[in-house]
Design an enzyme around this catalytic site. Structure first.
Site, PDB file in Angstrom:
ATOM      1  N   ASP A 139      -5.706  -7.896   6.571  1.00  0.00           N
ATOM      2  CA  ASP A 139      -6.981  -7.700   7.147  1.00  0.00           C
ATOM      3  C   ASP A 139      -7.857  -7.586   6.148  1.00  0.00           C
ATOM      4  OD1 ASP A 139      -6.169  -5.065   6.201  1.00  0.00           O
ATOM      5  OD2 ASP A 139      -6.235  -4.261   8.246  1.00  0.00           O
ATOM      6  N   GLU A 165       0.610  -1.285   0.085  1.00  0.00           N
ATOM      7  CA  GLU A 165      -0.157  -0.168   0.126  1.00  0.00           C
ATOM      8  C   GLU A 165       0.754   1.261  -0.193  1.00  0.00           C
ATOM      9  OE1 GLU A 165      -2.437  -2.831   2.928  1.00  0.00           O
ATOM     10  OE2 GLU A 165      -0.369  -2.321   2.328  1.00  0.00           O
ATOM     11  N   TYR A 194       1.539  -6.046  13.134  1.00  0.00           N
ATOM     12  CA  TYR A 194       0.490  -5.627  12.519  1.00  0.00           C
ATOM     13  C   TYR A 194      -0.306  -4.939  13.851  1.00  0.00           C
ATOM     14  CZ  TYR A 194      -3.057  -4.586   9.273  1.00  0.00           C
ATOM     15  OH  TYR A 194      -4.085  -3.844   8.477  1.00  0.00           O
ATOM     16  N   GLU A 253      -9.410  -4.999   4.736  1.00  0.00           N
ATOM     17  CA  GLU A 253      -9.276  -3.859   3.811  1.00  0.00           C
ATOM     18  C   GLU A 253      -7.798  -4.160   2.963  1.00  0.00           C
ATOM     19  OE1 GLU A 253     -10.842  -0.921   3.438  1.00  0.00           O
ATOM     20  OE2 GLU A 253     -12.203  -1.718   4.893  1.00  0.00           O
ATOM     21  N   HIS A 256      -4.435 -12.464  13.875  1.00  0.00           N
ATOM     22  CA  HIS A 256      -2.956 -12.103  14.050  1.00  0.00           C
ATOM     23  C   HIS A 256      -2.564 -12.216  15.523  1.00  0.00           C
ATOM     24  CE1 HIS A 256      -3.868 -10.156  10.040  1.00  0.00           C
ATOM     25  NE2 HIS A 256      -4.838  -9.419  10.361  1.00  0.00           N
ATOM     26  N   ARG A 275      -3.720  -3.296  13.695  1.00  0.00           N
ATOM     27  CA  ARG A 275      -5.223  -3.676  13.656  1.00  0.00           C
ATOM     28  C   ARG A 275      -5.108  -5.228  14.045  1.00  0.00           C
ATOM     29  NH1 ARG A 275      -4.214  -0.102   9.210  1.00  0.00           N
ATOM     30  NH2 ARG A 275      -4.791   1.625   9.695  1.00  0.00           N
ATOM     31  N   ASP A 298      -1.828  -5.289   3.469  1.00  0.00           N
ATOM     32  CA  ASP A 298      -1.966  -5.494   4.737  1.00  0.00           C
ATOM     33  C   ASP A 298      -2.867  -6.746   5.005  1.00  0.00           C
ATOM     34  OD1 ASP A 298      -0.489  -3.458   5.637  1.00  0.00           O
ATOM     35  OD2 ASP A 298      -1.946  -2.079   6.261  1.00  0.00           O
TER      36      ASP A 298
END
Length: 710
Positions: free
Chosen positions: A83, A8, A304, A85, A352, A306, A81
């Site tokens: 997750d 990203e 990570y 998103e 995670h 989140r 990432d």
């Protein structure tokens, strides 16, 4: 053979490029590249809620460059990432670049280190369609609510308003709490304390019961006076004698808090540093993606950020225990590896690890040689919490003494007396507290060590104090306590806590007042309208159930279209009924009337909101168009010229304080003025730093400071 790896952000690309070496080209998508159109609903409700995705405006150059790189490389790996998103960004990249979502072209990194990147590259997989469907379902749900409900609010309240599926629940929590505060009726009570001496050693005890052990509540000044008169011997002339009636000894232990998850990290950063959720996550993202560390180059410092999971890798725990042994000694290492688990966590919430340092041996002191500011503060917090989570308990010896204040010899028919209690502890082994202690929202009454006491010991009274108190209303939410409430109620997910709060503030439904979140008149009106017409939208239980359904989509246990359909059919019925029942009606937002008089027409000016925040306006518009800047006065006076102090906001939205006589007086400061004055020069004291900051004097040549709260 060459491989294109797409992430990203440029920072993440820079870190990964270092670990991959030759044969790899690493590029950044700069976040999402495709989304629903802004100018239309973009969802075919009649065709299984099919979304219409388009390239995001302004991303033309990025898209062109990614396509050119894709043609030049033999293979493409999507490394966004790990997750929902991130999975969605990878899916959209696959559509854009013509990749097969079933191919093994997706890699994820739990940490951006050589080990994390190597492991990720060695375990490619296909795009997780369940994970993508969960994100798509959330996006479609939020779009349906936003695009269907917002025009209703325009017609019934005010143009330009908007409503969100999850944000509306957050506003309701804040409004409900405000109403609790407004409805609260304070109750008077009194504290009676005795300053006592055991030999030459002083300590304090508080009245808690009568001589028979019945709990005592002192409701008013008359009751307090009767008790103190008896104890002082005002009526009979013989003061009460104080002696130790009973002593209870025990032990207590404190265990360390678990490592951070997203919500607890945001809460702790808010309490300690006053960070907003957005500020915390921005710093955490930088730490995850990689920062320049002297001697190591660009390195991802945390896993990570989140995550809902408390899981820790064995390797990380071993690293923490090794560091503790070297730095503190074997006694500070907990006997076995501490394992933390969340109650009733779903598979989606345990994807995670917890948030931890990627290299446990890399101390904050070493890191702070290379980075400063928010990232340095947050790394120290994350590192300390993780290391402490594997340390031994803090052990204490506790003592509680009940002290009888009885009548003297000539007391006659006076009461049998009263009981005071003093409690204290002695830390026998500090354990994890040698490194880290969790901040709290409420200031607990501090216990201290007591002098040596024995049953029957006579005590001397130094002073007897009675103090009037009042019960306090429930505290308004802060960012920390609201995030905690959202998490406890199952509303939102790690990636949404910070945006929820930012959104409701930006929309003008909630405002920050001394770090507290308070609903605006507009927020209250919109909330009440939604509660009346769309009860499910603002229902805490319904919203939590919706999050659970999205988790089931992510776990592959529910189809996303059916999940959206179950919500939308009920919502659509409510919308049609509201439109019909409120035809021709409009809800008025009450204006906030001030004591500022319009110099043109004599009316009391009212507070209005515009593009650049709040301002004062004459209610006589359009006959009178007078407006003024809204200035909030602060306690104290300017240390430079004695003028009034006012609160201002910088171009970047940061609050600062200055003299109202600007530009004649140029005094400004980030430190908040207080009502306290400097004991040396009489100037106003300012609060510097966060929760445990200090009070400082800004009068030129003075330099006085003291810890806050003293």
């Amino acid at each position: 053979m060459s491989t294109l790896v797409i992430v990203e952000s440029p920072a993440k690309a820079k870190t990964i490029r270092k670990y991959l070496g030759k044969g790899y080209d690493v590029a950044a998508s700069m976040g999402h590249i495709r989304d629903l159109p802004q100018s239309q609903l973009g969802i075919d409700v009649e065709n299984n809620y099919a979304p219409k995705y388009i390239n995001i405006r302004g991303k033309e150059k990025v898209i062109r460059e990614l396509k050119e790189k894709a043609k030049k490389n033999d293979a493409i790996l999507l490394a966004t990432d790990p997750d929902r998103e991130g999975e969605a960004i990878s899916w959209h990249l696959a559509q854009l670049l013509g990749l097969d979502v079933n191919d093994q072209n997706r890699v994820t990194f739990g940490e951006i280190t050589k080990k994390g990147v190597t492991e990720g590259m060695q375990n490619p997989r296909s795009i997780n369609m369940d994970l993508f469907d969960a994100q798509q379902a959330r996006r479609v749900l939020d779009r349906l609510v936003g695009y269907k409900l917002s025009p209703f609010l325009w017609r019934k309240v005010r143009r330009g308003l908007s409503a969100g599926r999850v944000q509306s629940v957050a506003v309701r929590l804040i409004v409900d709490r405000e109403r609790e505060v407004e409805a609260f009726v304070p109750q008077e009570y009194w504290h009676i304390e005795a300053d006592l001496l055991a030999g030459d050693a002083p300590f304090t005890a508080r009245l808690f019961a009568d001589a028979a052990g019945n709990k005592l509540e002192v409701h008013n000044e008359q009751e307090a006076a009767a008790i103190t008169d008896f104890l002082n011997g005002t009526a009979k002339g013989t003061p009460a004698a104080y002696s130790v009636q009973a002593i209870t000894r025990g032990t207590r232990k404190r265990t360390p808090a678990p490592p951070f998850i997203t919500s607890t990290l945001q809460q702790e950063a808010s309490r300690r540093f006053g960070f907003t959720g957005t500020r915390t996550m921005r710093a955490a993202q930088n730490l995850y993606e990689g920062v320049e560390i002297a001697g190591a180059g660009t390195t991802g410092l945390i896993t990570y950020m989140r995550t809902d999971s408390l899981r820790l890798s064995d390797e990380a725990v071993d690293g923490a225990r090794e560091y503790i042994t070297d730095a503190f000694g074997k006694a500070y290492v907990y006997g076995k590896k501490r394992v933390y688990k969340r109650k009733s966590a779903t598979a989606a919430q345990d994807a995670h690890e917890a948030i931890r340092p990627t290299i446990p041996s890399l101390t904050p002191a070493e890191v702070e040689k290379s980075i400063q500011g928010d990232e340095a503060k947050l790394y120290r917090l994350i590192w300390s919490r993780f290391i402490a989570s594997q340390m031994s308990d803090c052990k204490m010896d506790t003592v509680s003494a009940d002290i009888l204040a009885g009548p003297g010899e000539s007391a006659g028919n006076a009461p049998a007396g009263y009981l005071f209690r003093a409690s204290g502890f002695t830390v026998t082994f500090d354990g994890f507290t040698a490194l880290y202690e969790e901040a709290t929202d409420d200031a607990a009454r501090k216990e201290t060590a007591l002098p040596p006491l024995a049953e029957g010991m006579a005590l001397a009274l130094e002073a007897l104090r009675s103090e009037q108190k009042f019960t306090q209303p429930p505290a308004r939410y802060t960012e920390a306590t609201l995030i905690k409430a959202l998490e406890e109620n199952g509303i939102g997910r790690p990636s949404t806590y910070a945006p929820i709060i930012t959104t409701v503030v930006d929309r003008g439904y909630v405002e920050r007042e001394q770090k507290k979140l308070k609903p605006t008149p507009l927020g209250i009106v919109v909330n009440d309208l939604l509660m009346e017409r769309f009860p499910d939208i603002v229902d805490v239980k319904f919203s939590a159930d919706m999050e659970g359904r999205l988790d089931k989509v992510e776990d592959g246990k529910a189809p996303w279209v059916k999940t959206v359909d179950q919500f939308y059919k009920g919502f659509e019925k409510e919308l049609k009924a509201a439109e019909k029942d409120m035809e021709g009606q409009k809800v008025k937002v009450p204006e906030e009337v001030t004591d500022v008089i319009c110099e043109n027409c004599g009316r009391n000016m009212v507070v209005k909101s515009g593009r650049y925040g709040k301002f004062l306006a004459c209610p006589g518009f359009p006959e009178c168009k007078n407006t003024k800047r809204l200035v909030q006065e602060m306690p104290g006076t300017c240390p430079k010229d004695g003028g009034k102090l006012v609160k201002r906001t910088s171009a970047k939205g940061r609050v600062f304080y200055g003299c109202s006589n600007y530009p004649a007086c140029d005094f400004v400061t980030w430190d908040e003025p207080t009502a306290e004055v400097c004991p040396e020069c009489g100037s106003t004291l300012f609060k510097k730093g966060g929760r445990n900051g200090s009070l400082v004097c800004h009068k030129e040549g003075c330099g006085f400071s003291k810890p806050a709260g003293q």
